[in-house]
Design a protein around this motif. Structure first.
Motif, PDB file in Angstrom:
ATOM      1  N   ASN A 200       0.719  -1.005   0.072  1.00 38.14           N
ATOM      2  CA  ASN A 200       0.072  -0.102   0.034  1.00 38.14           C
ATOM      3  C   ASN A 200       0.794   1.414   0.038  1.00 38.14           C
ATOM      4  N   ALA A 201       1.871   1.425  -0.653  1.00 36.49           N
ATOM      5  CA  ALA A 201       2.811   2.366  -0.639  1.00 36.49           C
ATOM      6  C   ALA A 201       2.346   3.136  -1.984  1.00 36.49           C
ATOM      7  N   ARG A 202       1.099   3.813  -1.684  1.00 39.83           N
ATOM      8  CA  ARG A 202       0.613   4.496  -3.285  1.00 39.83           C
ATOM      9  C   ARG A 202       1.067   5.931  -3.140  1.00 39.83           C
ATOM     10  N   ASN A 203       1.830   6.374  -2.165  1.00 37.96           N
ATOM     11  CA  ASN A 203       2.380   7.651  -2.115  1.00 37.96           C
ATOM     12  C   ASN A 203       3.593   7.637  -2.930  1.00 37.96           C
ATOM     13  N   VAL A 204       4.212   6.659  -3.702  1.00 32.66           N
ATOM     14  CA  VAL A 204       5.376   6.666  -4.163  1.00 32.66           C
ATOM     15  C   VAL A 204       5.353   7.026  -5.854  1.00 32.66           C
ATOM     16  N   ALA A 205       6.145   8.214  -6.166  1.00 34.42           N
ATOM     17  CA  ALA A 205       6.022   8.318  -7.759  1.00 34.42           C
ATOM     18  C   ALA A 205       7.413   7.649  -8.046  1.00 34.42           C
ATOM     19  N   TRP A 206       7.230   6.531  -8.954  1.00 34.01           N
ATOM     20  CA  TRP A 206       8.286   5.908  -9.453  1.00 34.01           C
ATOM     21  C   TRP A 206       9.175   6.819 -10.527  1.00 34.01           C
ATOM     22  N   VAL A 207      10.392   7.009 -10.330  1.00 32.99           N
ATOM     23  CA  VAL A 207      10.943   7.634 -11.263  1.00 32.99           C
ATOM     24  C   VAL A 207      12.303   6.787 -11.962  1.00 32.99           C
TER      25      VAL A 207
END
Length: 338
Positions: A200-207
């Motif tokens: 549930n780490a849905r605050n992570v923007a994958w770069v």
């Protein structure tokens, strides 16, 4: 030289899941600089990029892309200063704070679950990779789950740049050091992404962040071959330093041309060597104009430091009065007010 290797060493001290002072963020021992790279064929400095449809819904994932605005920040480590003092110096010089703070962690480090950052600041977490089978064999599941849970506890949007510059041969997670297997990198990225979703780490923007040129420049090492797919990437980025009088077009246009119609662009590592006179300031001015002409660029993290041994460059933005004036003008412009 047309390539540098600086950060990426394991953290000297892990950051635990408690709030910490800014001066306690990990410091790193850089590997020795690599030999010069063979540059990719440059694009014409006068070439115009294709028109880019920007601002579409969902662009950027948890860290939203803002059309017409660039979030400007830095990796900041100044000799003889704590992080707090360095931040205060830059605020006085520029009349503004950093929108992005760039932090580096080893793969086995505890990623932070709490950060003492100024309000509105977004962390960019660069998290080292490992050889592919270390992940695909299931040997690192506990590390990955813990990292995901910690970042989820931040309860704020965060950029995550895992295993950057994979199209180079200087890191153990680079494709050339993993049997020239770009698909292995893609599989690792998707493995991590799925595990973060499960936690549930849905605050992570994958770069997803490449090096500006492929090294070696082999058919098996094209940066496009490492792309995990639009469903697994929120921002595309790259490292590109002015080490050999390269133009911004040479450094950044290959990535921009390949992905700017699909994803927002993040210049994740950038700085300029000083070749004397106003050369450093001139590159900053050229870069500012470059970004103004490319609407899909939405974030920039400068490499603002003078502390790295084995790297004989002063990357500080205030290396001289002209470079500071050029950077301040860029940071004060409407384009960089994100």
């Amino acid at each position: 030289m047309t390539r540098r290797v600086l950060l990426g060493g394991a953290a000297a001290a892990a950051v635990s899941g408690v709030a910490v002072g800014m001066h306690r963020f990990p410091r790193h021992s850089p590997p020795a600089p690599s030999s010069p790279a063979s540059p990719s064929p440059p694009l014409s400095p006068s070439a115009s990029p294709e028109p880019t449809p920007v601002g579409r819904p969902g662009w950027g994932g948890p860290v939203a892309f803002k059309a017409g605005r660039v979030m400007l920040g830095a990796y900041l480590d100044l000799a003889g200063m704590t992080f707090d003092r360095a931040m205060a110096l830059r605020r006085r010089q520029l009349g503004r704070g950093e929108k992005i703070i760039h932090l580096f962690y080893g793969f086995g480090d505890h990623l932070p679950s709490s950060l003492d950052l100024p309000a509105g600041t977004i962390p960019l977490i660069s998290w080292r990779g490992v050889p592919y089978q270390t992940i695909l064999g299931g040997h690192s599941d506990s590390i990955i789950k813990a990292a995901a849970r910690n970042l989820a506890r931040l309860k704020q949007p965060v950029f995550l740049r895992w295993a950057w510059e994979m199209n180079g041969n200087w890191y153990p997670w680079g494709g050339p050091n993993n049997d020239n297997d770009p698909q292995g990198y893609v599989d690792c990225w998707r493995y991590l992404h799925r595990m973060f979703t499960q936690q549930n780490a849905r605050n992570v923007a994958w770069v997803w962040s490449i090096n500006w040129n492929n090294r070696p420049p082999a058919a098996t090492n094209r940066f496009q071959s490492y792309y995990p797919g639009d469903s697994y990437v929120d921002w595309v980025g790259l490292s590109g330093y002015n080490l050999g009088h390269e133009s911004p077009q040479t450094l950044y246009d290959p990535l921009y041309s390949a992905y700017a119609t699909r994803k927002p662009v993040f210049i994740t590592e950038i700085a300029a060597a000083d070749f004397g006179g106003v050369t450093k300031g001139d590159f900053i001015r050229k870069f500012s104009a470059y970004v103004a002409a490319r609407p899909a660029i939405g974030a920039v993290a400068w490499f603002d430091t003078d502390t790295h041994k084995d790297a004989p460059y002063n990357w500080r933005i205030d290396a001289n009065t002209d470079s500071l004036a050029a950077y301040k003008a860029m940071a004060s412009s409407a384009r960089f007010a994100g």
